[in-house]
Design a protein around this motif. Structure first.
Motif, short mmCIF file in Angstrom:
data_model
loop_
_atom_site.label_atom_id
_atom_site.label_comp_id
_atom_site.label_asym_id
_atom_site.label_seq_id
_atom_site.Cartn_x
_atom_site.Cartn_y
_atom_site.Cartn_z
N ASP B 20 0.83 -1.20 0.00
CA ASP B 20 0.00 0.00 0.00
C ASP B 20 0.87 1.26 0.00
N LYS B 23 2.25 1.90 -3.37
CA LYS B 23 1.20 2.44 -4.23
C LYS B 23 0.99 3.93 -3.94
N LEU B 24 0.94 4.26 -2.65
CA LEU B 24 0.76 5.67 -2.28
C LEU B 24 1.92 6.52 -2.80
N GLU B 26 3.64 6.05 -5.45
CA GLU B 26 3.42 6.27 -6.89
C GLU B 26 2.36 7.33 -7.13
N GLU B 27 1.26 7.25 -6.36
CA GLU B 27 0.19 8.24 -6.50
C GLU B 27 0.71 9.65 -6.24
N ALA B 30 2.90 10.93 -9.01
CA ALA B 30 2.10 11.31 -10.18
C ALA B 30 1.49 12.69 -10.01
N GLU B 31 1.10 13.03 -8.77
CA GLU B 31 0.47 14.35 -8.59
C GLU B 31 1.47 15.40 -8.09
N ARG B 103 -2.74 8.18 3.57
CA ARG B 103 -3.51 8.51 2.37
C ARG B 103 -4.77 9.28 2.72
N ARG B 107 -5.64 13.01 1.36
CA ARG B 107 -6.84 13.28 0.55
C ARG B 107 -7.70 14.36 1.19
N ARG B 112 -2.45 19.28 -3.60
CA ARG B 112 -2.02 19.56 -4.97
C ARG B 112 -1.33 20.91 -5.14
#
Lengths: 114, 234
Positions: B20, B23-24, B26-27, B30-31, B103, B107, B112
């Protein structure tokens, strides 16, 4: 210290496995726990009893913990020794150049389902 | 009694969180959110260090802080006052943050528009080291009064950090049994690649090097040339 969090994590994984295998009831869970896994078996068992009651698929699941002995290898003299008794220092030659061979495992070995 | 059958699982318990966290990471890549996980024992000076860091980066780096505590909101209030955006995460009794909790915090926070997000983990040298949060860099603060033996007592914490800030160096004359060379040796014994910076969040001594490191990291992260950290479970 974090046994409850660990138990939640185990339960979550078992629920996932149960869903994959279309299992509705888990009656027994076998965990393999290394001596130096940082998880204390007695605390784990207590947290387990409390946490499983709140689940759908394993409210009465029995927990079996199998201990894996921790063994350290010495790079300087090539010997192995029990980690818990001697720690980082090799009891044969006094070297600190040692590393853990096994004993940090925390594995869901198997689950018994109805 | 029903029919019993055994399912062989052989799954590592921490594997879930490790997957997990990857994955986080990578997320977040990406942002374009650069996340640092900051750890220490209670009272080592995480919040004071952050306040001075915010002041040093003001105007050039947009920074946010996620405060993870079991309870209370004092840290988030202090950070907001220092001029960064802050969010308080309550762990509900948990002694550490895992990737999923991180995460959820990210969120809710909305990161961003930020160049740098620092996660102030629960004050604890044991459990936070065991759970990869998905951060790109792990930093710990060791304060002088805690003693130079801590790398020997909390090996995993030092193994999983890319940088150790030795804080409260202004009190070195009083705590004269704290040996700077010895602590460096002991940190490197656990983790040969670990960078060590000596500073004082109170006086600002040593802060230039820390701020410069942060700027370099942000640059490398943006260029995509930063290698993700290796996480050790033990």
């Amino acid at each position: 210290m974090h046994e409850l969090g660990v138990v939640f994590s185990v339960i979550k994984q078992i629920e996932g496995i149960a869903a994959e295998n279309e299992v509705r009831k888990v009656s027994r869970v076998v965990l393999e726990l290394g001596e130096v896994s940082t998880v204390i078996p007695a605390y784990l068992a207590d947290c387990w009893k409390w946490a499983v009651k709140r689940t759908q698929i394993l409210p009465e699941a029995e927990l079996e913990i199998r201990t894996i002995e921790a063994v350290t290898y010495c790079e300087d003299c090539g010997k192995e020794y029990p980690t818990v008794r001697h720690g980082k220092l090799c009891p044969y030659c006094g070297s600190e150049k040692t590393y853990l061979l096994r004993g940090n495992e925390f594995i869901i070995k198997e689950i018994e389902v109805e | 009694m029903g029919d019993y059958r055994i399912i062989e699982v052989k799954q590592s318990v921490f594997a879930d969180n490790n997957a997990d966290a990857a994955k986080l990471r990578e997320e977040l890549a990406a942002e374009g959110t650069f996340l640092i996980n900051l750890m220490s024992s209670p009272g080592a000076g995480k919040t004071t260090t952050l306040k001075r860091t915010i002041a040093s980066l003001a105007g050039s780096v947009r920074m946010g802080v996620m405060e993870a505590d079991i309870d209370g909101e004092v840290d988030a209030a202090a950070i907001e006052q220092a001029g960064a955006r802050a969010i308080q995460i309550h762990t509900g009794g948990m002694c550490h943050l895992d990737a999923d909790m991180t995460r959820q915090g990210i969120r809710e926070f909305g990161t961003r528009d930020l160049d740098l997000v620092i996660l102030e983990n629960v004050g604890n040298l044991v459990c936070p080291a065991e759970f990869d949060t998905g951060a790109m860099r792990n930093v710990m603060i060791l304060s002088v009064p805690e003693g130079d033996d801590k790398p020997l007592k909390y090996p995993l914490m030092f193994r999983n950090c890319q940088l150790v800030l030795v804080n409260k160096c202004d009190v070195l004359p009083v705590f004269d049994d704290f040996d700077c060379e010895r602590v460096k040796e002991r940190i490197r014994f656990r983790n040969p690649d670990c960078k060590v910076i000596f500073l004082s969040a109170k006086t600002g001594e040593g802060f230039d090097e820390w701020i410069e490191t942060l700027r370099e990291w942000i640059r490398a992260f943006r260029e995509g040339s930063m290698t993700p950290p290796v996480h050790y479970d033990i």
